[in-house]
Design an enzyme around this catalytic site. Sequence first.
Site, PDB file in Angstrom:
ATOM      1  N   SER A 178      34.998  57.752  35.619  1.00  0.00           N
ATOM      2  CA  SER A 178      34.538  58.151  34.289  1.00  0.00           C
ATOM      3  C   SER A 178      34.588  59.673  34.102  1.00  0.00           C
ATOM      4  O   SER A 178      34.152  60.433  34.970  1.00  0.00           O
ATOM      5  CB  SER A 178      33.108  57.653  34.092  1.00  0.00           C
ATOM      6  OG  SER A 178      32.637  58.044  32.825  1.00  0.00           O
ATOM      7  N   GLY A 216      34.223  58.972  44.951  1.00  0.00           N
ATOM      8  CA  GLY A 216      33.799  60.243  45.525  1.00  0.00           C
ATOM      9  C   GLY A 216      34.857  60.808  46.459  1.00  0.00           C
ATOM     10  O   GLY A 216      35.036  60.317  47.576  1.00  0.00           O
ATOM     11  N   GLY A 217      35.616  61.778  45.963  1.00  0.00           N
ATOM     12  CA  GLY A 217      36.521  62.529  46.820  1.00  0.00           C
ATOM     13  C   GLY A 217      37.755  61.800  47.298  1.00  0.00           C
ATOM     14  O   GLY A 217      38.382  62.230  48.275  1.00  0.00           O
ATOM     15  N   ILE A 228      30.032  69.446  31.992  1.00  0.00           N
ATOM     16  CA  ILE A 228      30.586  69.081  30.679  1.00  0.00           C
ATOM     17  C   ILE A 228      29.451  68.649  29.740  1.00  0.00           C
ATOM     18  O   ILE A 228      29.449  68.985  28.558  1.00  0.00           O
ATOM     19  CB  ILE A 228      31.621  67.932  30.818  1.00  0.00           C
ATOM     20  CG1 ILE A 228      32.701  68.276  31.845  1.00  0.00           C
ATOM     21  CG2 ILE A 228      32.242  67.595  29.447  1.00  0.00           C
ATOM     22  CD1 ILE A 228      33.628  69.390  31.488  1.00  0.00           C
ATOM     23  N   GLY A 283      38.785  60.278  40.761  1.00  0.00           N
ATOM     24  CA  GLY A 283      38.335  61.201  39.715  1.00  0.00           C
ATOM     25  C   GLY A 283      39.002  62.559  39.791  1.00  0.00           C
ATOM     26  O   GLY A 283      40.111  62.768  39.280  1.00  0.00           O
ATOM     27  N   THR A 284      38.356  63.502  40.470  1.00  0.00           N
ATOM     28  CA  THR A 284      38.801  64.899  40.506  1.00  0.00           C
ATOM     29  C   THR A 284      40.264  65.054  40.912  1.00  0.00           C
ATOM     30  O   THR A 284      40.974  65.923  40.395  1.00  0.00           O
ATOM     31  CB  THR A 284      37.889  65.686  41.479  1.00  0.00           C
ATOM     32  OG1 THR A 284      36.557  65.600  40.972  1.00  0.00           O
ATOM     33  CG2 THR A 284      38.278  67.144  41.594  1.00  0.00           C
ATOM     34  N   LYS A 300      25.634  52.954  37.707  1.00  0.00           N
ATOM     35  CA  LYS A 300      26.231  54.071  38.453  1.00  0.00           C
ATOM     36  C   LYS A 300      25.128  54.957  39.008  1.00  0.00           C
ATOM     37  O   LYS A 300      24.331  55.529  38.250  1.00  0.00           O
ATOM     38  CB  LYS A 300      27.184  54.876  37.575  1.00  0.00           C
ATOM     39  CG  LYS A 300      27.912  55.953  38.379  1.00  0.00           C
ATOM     40  CD  LYS A 300      29.119  56.456  37.674  1.00  0.00           C
ATOM     41  CE  LYS A 300      29.794  57.567  38.470  1.00  0.00           C
ATOM     42  NZ  LYS A 300      30.907  58.157  37.745  1.00  0.00           N
ATOM     43  N   CYS A 358      23.055  60.411  34.599  1.00  0.00           N
ATOM     44  CA  CYS A 358      23.108  61.604  33.755  1.00  0.00           C
ATOM     45  C   CYS A 358      21.682  62.055  33.443  1.00  0.00           C
ATOM     46  O   CYS A 358      20.750  61.266  33.549  1.00  0.00           O
ATOM     47  CB  CYS A 358      23.866  61.309  32.468  1.00  0.00           C
ATOM     48  SG  CYS A 358      23.116  59.995  31.490  1.00  0.00           S
ATOM     49  N   THR A 417      28.332  62.624  40.724  1.00  0.00           N
ATOM     50  CA  THR A 417      28.398  63.951  41.348  1.00  0.00           C
ATOM     51  C   THR A 417      27.047  64.348  41.954  1.00  0.00           C
ATOM     52  O   THR A 417      25.997  63.827  41.576  1.00  0.00           O
ATOM     53  CB  THR A 417      28.797  64.992  40.288  1.00  0.00           C
ATOM     54  OG1 THR A 417      27.916  64.862  39.175  1.00  0.00           O
ATOM     55  CG2 THR A 417      30.215  64.789  39.820  1.00  0.00           C
TER      56      THR A 417
HETATM   57  C1  LIG Z   1      34.916  66.775  34.693  1.00  0.00           C
HETATM   58  C2  LIG Z   1      34.102  65.578  35.110  1.00  0.00           C
HETATM   59  C3  LIG Z   1      33.474  64.796  34.142  1.00  0.00           C
HETATM   60  C4  LIG Z   1      32.729  63.678  34.514  1.00  0.00           C
HETATM   61  N1  LIG Z   1      32.147  62.913  33.539  1.00  0.00           N
HETATM   62  C5  LIG Z   1      31.482  61.783  33.911  1.00  0.00           C
HETATM   63  C6  LIG Z   1      30.953  60.914  32.916  1.00  0.00           C
HETATM   64  O1  LIG Z   1      31.091  61.113  31.700  1.00  0.00           O
HETATM   65  N2  LIG Z   1      30.274  59.812  33.350  1.00  0.00           N
HETATM   66  C7  LIG Z   1      30.111  59.506  34.669  1.00  0.00           C
HETATM   67  O2  LIG Z   1      29.507  58.476  34.999  1.00  0.00           O
HETATM   68  N3  LIG Z   1      30.635  60.308  35.635  1.00  0.00           N
HETATM   69  C8  LIG Z   1      31.307  61.421  35.280  1.00  0.00           C
HETATM   70  N4  LIG Z   1      31.857  62.220  36.254  1.00  0.00           N
HETATM   71  C9  LIG Z   1      31.702  61.835  37.669  1.00  0.00           C
HETATM   72  C10 LIG Z   1      32.934  61.059  38.176  1.00  0.00           C
HETATM   73  O3  LIG Z   1      33.117  59.853  37.458  1.00  0.00           O
HETATM   74  C11 LIG Z   1      32.787  60.731  39.688  1.00  0.00           C
HETATM   75  O4  LIG Z   1      31.642  59.919  39.887  1.00  0.00           O
HETATM   76  C12 LIG Z   1      32.659  61.986  40.542  1.00  0.00           C
HETATM   77  O5  LIG Z   1      33.469  63.026  40.049  1.00  0.00           O
HETATM   78  C13 LIG Z   1      33.010  61.738  41.998  1.00  0.00           C
HETATM   79  O6  LIG Z   1      34.347  61.303  42.152  1.00  0.00           O
HETATM   80  P1  LIG Z   1      35.571  62.309  42.492  1.00  0.00           P
HETATM   81  O7  LIG Z   1      35.136  63.114  43.674  1.00  0.00           O
HETATM   82  O8  LIG Z   1      36.738  61.393  42.761  1.00  0.00           O
HETATM   83  O9  LIG Z   1      35.759  63.136  41.286  1.00  0.00           O
HETATM   84  C14 LIG Z   1      32.597  63.343  35.894  1.00  0.00           C
HETATM   85  C15 LIG Z   1      33.232  64.138  36.869  1.00  0.00           C
HETATM   86  C16 LIG Z   1      33.983  65.239  36.494  1.00  0.00           C
HETATM   87  C17 LIG Z   1      34.646  66.049  37.567  1.00  0.00           C
END
Ligand SMILES: Cc1cc2nc3c(=O)[nH]c(=O)nc-3n(C[C@H](O)[C@H](O)[C@H](O)COP(=O)(O)O)c2cc1C
Length: 315
Positions: A21, A254-255, A71, A276-277, A170, A133, A198
């Site tokens: 997300s 996550g990562g 954000i 995600g990232t 979540k 959140c 996060t």
């Molecule tokens: C720019 C950004 C925006 C995000 N917005 C949301 C969001 O709207 N809702 C949500 O549940 N998680 C949000 N996340 C968290 C990601 O969905 C994910 O749980 C988190 O980044 C860990 O995964 P990753 O390390 O693969 O990024 C956001 C993360 C990033 C980096």
Amino acid sequence: MVSMTVDLAGARLPNPLMTASGCAANGRELHRFFDVADLGAFVTKSVMLGARSGRGTPRMAETPSGMLNSIGLQGPGIDAFVDDDLAWLASVGARSLVSIAGSDSEEFAEVARRLRDSSSFGSVAGVEVNISCPNVANRGLVFACDPGSSSAVVSLVRSQLPAEVPIFAKLSPDVTDLVTIASACLEAGADGLTMVNTLLGMSIDIDTMRPHLGGVTGGLSGPAIRPVAVRAIWQVRSAMLTGRLPVAPIIGVGGVRTGHDALELVAAGASAVQVGTSTFNDPTAPVRVLRELEQLLEDKGIVAFTDVVGAAHPS
Ligand SMILES: Cc1cc2nc3c(=O)[nH]c(=O)nc-3n(C[C@H](O)[C@H](O)[C@H](O)COP(=O)(O)O)c2cc1C
């Protein structure tokens, strides 16, 4: 050929790979790089009741192995989202896991109700309830840090949606006892869990001697948090295997950058994986990770993806 199909609490998906997300907008941007219908599911940016512009800039800061973002749930609001983004995802044949958020439990329920009543609801594979959140109604606390608040949100959302549409809570890793929060969510009617959101972090610009982010603190994501995600998934899956929690699917996030990373989350107990990232520097990452994971399983002589879910736990 490895069978990659998964059943997440009744949501039958062709494979376990999803976007995370907030990291791929609502699909159109990524569709330029690959067909978003090739994913197990497309996870949408958390949507709230009304349109929001999010927090002040700057909203991103780089860290040695990931990034910080603040954000602040920018978005069009649920009505514009269902008419525009969800309808578009349905039109290209994507299965959506719709992420919803709210300032209080009533807002979550209203968002769920409007989603249910929308004409594209048929394309919704499930709903992800973003309780990680900040909870505006409770002085910036996070619902997922408190079992009572988590339970209130999940049960109200559950009451708005048909039983055959699974909901996934979540969770935040920023808690002392994750199993207690997971238990509150599952008892309140969550069909599964997504872990992790996060971690709360912060960085300071030592030239200006001020915080880097306009919002001061932000969410840490990327490779740095993978060990935290693996730990969180392992803890909750262990609690399920030892009867302390009802058995329910876990979506790991996550990562994850590679098929190896994805397999680590799966071996800890995840039945699906979100990317995600990593998508920010490789927009094809979700489908690339899928291909890499499939190849890795084939090389290991595994016939079905589901055979490796939780494989790292003692049998
Ligand atoms: C720019 C950004 C925006 C995000 N917005 C949301 C969001 O709207 N809702 C949500 O549940 N998680 C949000 N996340 C968290 C990601 O969905 C994910 O749980 C988190 O980044 C860990 O995964 P990753 O390390 O693969 O990024 C956001 C993360 C990033 C980096």
